[in-house]
Design an enzyme around this catalytic site. Structure first.
Site, mmCIF file in Angstrom:
data_model
loop_
_atom_site.group_PDB
_atom_site.id
_atom_site.type_symbol
_atom_site.label_atom_id
_atom_site.label_comp_id
_atom_site.label_asym_id
_atom_site.label_seq_id
_atom_site.Cartn_x
_atom_site.Cartn_y
_atom_site.Cartn_z
ATOM 1 N N ARG A 265 39.531 50.032 26.261
ATOM 2 C CA ARG A 265 38.206 49.521 26.636
ATOM 3 C C ARG A 265 37.111 50.532 26.275
ATOM 4 O O ARG A 265 35.982 50.156 25.970
ATOM 5 C CB ARG A 265 38.146 49.099 28.100
ATOM 6 N N GLU B 52 31.652 44.673 37.359
ATOM 7 C CA GLU B 52 31.607 46.010 36.768
ATOM 8 C C GLU B 52 30.351 46.339 35.971
ATOM 9 O O GLU B 52 29.890 47.489 36.004
ATOM 10 C CB GLU B 52 32.824 46.211 35.841
HETATM 11 N N1 MTE Z 1 32.884 45.143 45.113
HETATM 12 C C1 MTE Z 1 33.347 45.528 46.329
HETATM 13 N N2 MTE Z 1 32.594 45.295 47.412
HETATM 14 N N3 MTE Z 1 34.560 46.147 46.457
HETATM 15 C C2 MTE Z 1 35.351 46.416 45.354
HETATM 16 O O1 MTE Z 1 36.445 46.982 45.499
HETATM 17 N N4 MTE Z 1 35.585 46.266 42.895
HETATM 18 C C3 MTE Z 1 34.869 46.182 41.631
HETATM 19 C C4 MTE Z 1 33.928 44.985 41.628
HETATM 20 N N5 MTE Z 1 33.128 44.940 42.815
HETATM 21 C C5 MTE Z 1 34.877 46.025 44.058
HETATM 22 C C6 MTE Z 1 33.617 45.358 44.002
HETATM 23 C C7 MTE Z 1 35.753 46.086 40.463
HETATM 24 S S1 MTE Z 1 36.411 47.490 39.806
HETATM 25 C C8 MTE Z 1 36.029 44.899 39.867
HETATM 26 S S2 MTE Z 1 36.976 44.802 38.488
HETATM 27 C C9 MTE Z 1 35.512 43.633 40.416
HETATM 28 O O2 MTE Z 1 34.738 43.807 41.596
HETATM 29 C C10 MTE Z 1 36.684 42.719 40.741
HETATM 30 O O3 MTE Z 1 36.274 41.525 41.306
HETATM 31 P P1 MTE Z 1 35.682 40.318 40.419
HETATM 32 O O4 MTE Z 1 36.580 40.174 39.253
HETATM 33 O O5 MTE Z 1 35.730 39.188 41.365
HETATM 34 O O6 MTE Z 1 34.293 40.713 40.026
HETATM 35 N N1 HPA Z 2 40.052 45.565 32.564
HETATM 36 C C1 HPA Z 2 40.418 45.851 33.823
HETATM 37 N N2 HPA Z 2 41.648 45.967 34.193
HETATM 38 C C2 HPA Z 2 42.595 45.793 33.267
HETATM 39 C C3 HPA Z 2 42.282 45.492 31.954
HETATM 40 C C4 HPA Z 2 40.942 45.364 31.581
HETATM 41 O O1 HPA Z 2 40.588 45.095 30.429
HETATM 42 N N3 HPA Z 2 43.434 45.404 31.267
HETATM 43 C C5 HPA Z 2 44.403 45.668 32.170
HETATM 44 N N4 HPA Z 2 43.903 45.897 33.373
HETATM 45 MO MO1 MOS Z 3 38.186 46.818 38.146
HETATM 46 S S1 MOS Z 3 38.296 48.734 37.367
HETATM 47 O O1 MOS Z 3 38.794 46.135 36.637
HETATM 48 O O2 MOS Z 3 39.542 46.835 39.165
#
Ligand code: MTE
Ligand code: HPA
Ligand code: MOS
Length: 762
Positions: free
Chosen positions: A304, A706
């Site tokens: 990534r 993210e």
């Molecule tokens: N928001 C909160 N409150 N707590 C979390 O642990 N994780 C983040 C983001 N927002 C997180 C968060 C990360 S690393 C990711 S990948 C996404 O939420 C995952 O959830 P989503 O795919 O529903 O956005």
């Molecule tokens: N993003 C986050 N988590 C992951 C990915 C990615 O692209 N691939 C495997 N785990």
């Molecule tokens: Mo988020 S780093 O893809 O859990």
């Protein structure tokens, strides 16, 4: 649309793992960790600990009935150390005792005979010694070497970004129960229930069907529980499986900080070439990723980084090479942005360096090179539905960039001991797991005979609001009140073979699967209504729980419709599968179409530096962000605010530090600082850009988890801008985080160098 959970959270009604009522006979587990970062494990002396009060059993690698292996991408990670230890904090043995205090007391009685081996903590040193996790990878477009010859300006440099502690409020934990057929049930604080299940099955030597994993919610994950909840789940399961008692394992905060991996630090070499009119013609970069002692998710994180090498810019000639370097630190892992932020920090560093050398503003280069519709990324996907310029221009006008610049310049003229700085940070983030096969999931929807609805998916709620979003998707699709809907726990027996909740794609993937299931149920119910109530199927709908035939309320409500369908033996359950369409990637040529779509935005950040003390405030972060058609603006705004502050923390205060022996120095909240209310920006504006969203985004509402973390990079460059206002000629290394100590180094380079050399002499 409000987040459904916070009211329960603040009343203390939400159940986390530690709130699960403890079953009779439960044993408590504590982990004996390697006291050295590298060595040959000659022997373990467990005798005294075994005799300690309350101790039931101590498990080591020799007790593992299946394979001692939990590596997800590369099989290079034992559950319990065997033969060698590779990092301080590596699990070596598991004490099972009648109480938590007894388990911890027994740890102190264990000794290990370890023959020390040389310790590597630096990724460049690891690379020089050939210590690579996987072979290096290169993304290439055009001919960078040739293009440099055409460039008017060429600049090269080094950029370094540090690690980051996840600091989820709920530490790593698992609670495992033996089940009647020789299996286990595990309650786990994991983003990846299937990962825990799969590895437990390997460790126990049983089929995956013998391992059930259940997750109600997490007190935060941030990537730290994508892969790294697995060891604790496996250890608790191993205890329950062997001893036939329930086993509970909860890491305390300092153990969690010592034993788990963090965001990957990167050290990178860059070279950037520009034309006379400031077009970036060529970019070369070499990334050295500090992977820690095992692969964990490092190869995917590395990939990534390569995908986000050029951030929101179009660069026609790029060569980017990435090394994943094995060091004697805890394996580093996923962290919000997943390698993207590390790549984006380097290109921003390169642009800033070029601007400083040319006596320009970084924004003069940034704006000129933003992606436009149809531009190719180095991996050959085209920017489609590109909002990079729209985001930038909206931020610049809405937040009065020109006025703010003038105000900063005026302030700096009038003040000697305080200086202000300003930076713009455009972002572009690809949405999808970069491993194409991971972009699939399922939803299981039950309509009960009273019209209430239970939904199971692969989504894990960790505070990001995905349960609320899924409930909303179901309510909208079925035409009923959200109060009828319950999102069930995430359970591997109800929804199998899931990807972790990660990559910001959880709501898209699981929302789409839920939508498909609800559409199927809706159609089935409406067909039933059309026969039962003799109305034309075409034009029949459900709105606000009322069945409408050609817009006119029919003689039935949602509840009546459901109960009459049940009497007619219509299936009220649906299981739907969703796989993101159109994504593919060929790693043999590093080309393809890996992302469902991209998310864009721009942040304008200002900061003030106290030029006596080196302390600072981030004054304002003003963001224009591409949400598409957000259907939960309150949640989405919360995600932007949280991510931006988390990104600012990574770039400013948060300094993960290990000594040369691989001992974590920043091992508590005394020595590891995250932004609090007082250091968060006083102004944090979020503007919702008017963009159409994307059909691959759930209800055209783009993924939001993210991307906004990367706005925090703007804080680093705003601080740098302020330091240079005080010390214009100063050489400030492109090293993050910009701690107050580093700021002082930039403000007073000679003084700090003198202090450092006299400290060495002294
Ligand atoms: N928001 C909160 N409150 N707590 C979390 O642990 N994780 C983040 C983001 N927002 C997180 C968060 C990360 S690393 C990711 S990948 C996404 O939420 C995952 O959830 P989503 O795919 O529903 O956005
Ligand atoms: N993003 C986050 N988590 C992951 C990915 C990615 O692209 N691939 C495997 N785990
Ligand atoms: Mo988020 S780093 O893809 O859990």
């Amino acid at each position: 649309m409000n987040h459904l959970d916070p009211q329960r959270h603040v009343r203390g009604e939400s159940q986390y793992l530690d709130d699960v009522p403890v079953q009779q006979g439960t044993l408590y587990a504590a982990v004996y960790e390697s006291p050295l970062a590298h060595g040959i494990l000659r022997s373990l002396d467990l005798e005294a600990a075994q005799k300690a009060s309350g101790v039931v059993r101590i498990l080591t690698a020799a007790d593992i009935p299946g394979q001692n292996q939990i590596g997800g991408i590369v099989p290079d990670e034992p559950l319990l150390a065997e033969g060698h230890v590779h990092f301080r904090g590596q699990p070596v043995a598991l004490v099972l005792a009648r109480s938590e205090a007894q388990a911890h007391a027994a740890l102190k009685l264990i000794t290990a005979d370890i023959e020390p081996l040389p310790i590597i903590t630096d990724p460049r040193r690891a690379a020089a010694q050939g210590e690579l996790i996987v072979p290096p990878r290169t993304f290439r477009i055009g001919d960078s070497a040739g293009a440099f010859a055409q460039c008017e300006y060429v600049f090269a440099g080094v950029a370094e970004s540090g690690g980051q502690e996840h600091l989820y409020i709920e530490t790593q934990a698992a609670y495992a129960f033996p089940t009647e057929l020789g299996g286990v049930k595990i309650i786990s604080s994991t983003q990846g229930p299937t990962a825990v299940q799969r590895h437990c099955a390997v460790v126990l030597g049983v089929g995956m069907h013998q391992v059930e994993v259940d997750v109600t919610r997490l007190g935060g994950g941030f990537g730290g529980k994508e892969d790294q909840a697995t060891p604790w789940g496996c250890l608790a399961a191993l205890g329950a499986f062997l001893v036939k008692n329930p086993v509970k394992l909860v890491l305390d905060r300092m153990a969690d900080m010592r034993m788990t991996g963090k965001r990957h630090p990167y050290s990178s070499d860059f070279k950037i070439g520009l034309s006379a009119d400031l077009k970036i013609l060529a970019y070369e970069v070499m990334y050295y990723q500090n992977a820690g002692a095992a692969a964990d998710l490092s190869p995917a994180v590395l990939e990534r980084t390569l995908f986000h090498t050029t951030n929101a810019y179009h660069i026609p000639n790029v060569t980017a090479t990435a090394y994943s370097c094995r060091t004697n630190l805890p394996p580093n892992t996923a962290f919000r942005g997943f390698g993207g932020p590390q790549g984006m920090f380097v290109i921003e560093s390169a642009i800033t360096k070029a601007a400083e050398e040319l006596g320009l503003k970084a924004s003069d280069i940034q704006r000129r090179n933003l992606l436009r519709e149809g531009d190719l990324f180095p991996y050959r996907q085209a920017a489609e539905g590109c909002h990079a310029e729209q985001a930038w221009d909206t931020a610049a006008s809405l937040f009065d960039l020109a006025g703010q610049r003038a105000a900063v310049a005026k302030y700096n003229l009038e003040n000697q001991l305080f200086k202000k700085g300003l930076a713009l940070m455009p972002i572009c983030f690809g949405i999808s797991f970069t491993k194409t096969f991971m972009n699939q999931t399922r939803a299981l929807v039950h309509i009960y005979t009273d019209g209430s609805v239970g939904i199971s998916t692969g989504a894990v709620e960790m505070g990001q609001g995905v349960n609320t979003k899924i409930a909303r998707v179901a309510a909208t699709t079925l035409g009923i009140s959200i109060n009828r809907i319950k999102i069930e726990s995430t359970n591997t027996t109800r929804v199998a073979n899931t990807s972790p909740s990660a990559a910001s794609a959880t709501a898209d993937l699981n929302g789409k699967a839920t939508q498909l299931a609800c559409l199927a149920l809706r159609e089935r119910l409406l067909r039933h209504a059309s026969t039962e109530f003799q109305v034309d199927y075409e034009g029949i709908t459900i709105e606000d729980e009322q069945v409408l035939a050609a817009g006119i309320p029919a003689e039935t409500t949602w509840e009546k419709l459901v109960s009459s369908a049940f009497v007619r033996r219509v299936a009220l359950t649906e299981n739907a599968h969703y796989a993101t369409p159109g994504v593919h990637f060929d790693a043999s040529v590093e080309q393809g179409h890996p992302f469902a779509y991209h998310v864009y935005g721009t942040a304008l950040t200002t900061a003030t530096v106290d030029c006596l003390r080196g302390t600072y405030t981030i004054d304002s972060v003003q963001i224009a962000h591409d949400f598409g058609q957000s259907f939960s603006p309150a949640i989405d705004r919360g995600q932007i605010e949280g991510a931006a502050v988390q990104g600012i923390g990574w770039m400013t205060l948060e300094e993960v530090s290990y000594n040369d022996e691989g001992r974590l120095l920043s091992n508590s909240l005394n020595s590891y600082k995250i932004p609090d209310l007082y250091s968060a920006p006083a102004v944090l504006d979020v503007h919702f850009l008017d963009t159409p969203g994307h059909p691959n985004a759930i209800l055209r509402s783009k993924a939001v988890g993210e991307p906004p973390l990367m706005y925090g990079i703007g804080a680093y460059f705003a601080l740098r801008d302020a330091v240079r206002a005080f010390q214009p000629g100063g050489v400030l290394p492109l090293v993050a985080p910009m701690t107050p100590e580093r700021v002082l180094g930039g403000l007073y380079p000679e003084l700090v160098a003198q202090l450092a050399s006299s400290a060495v002499a002294g």
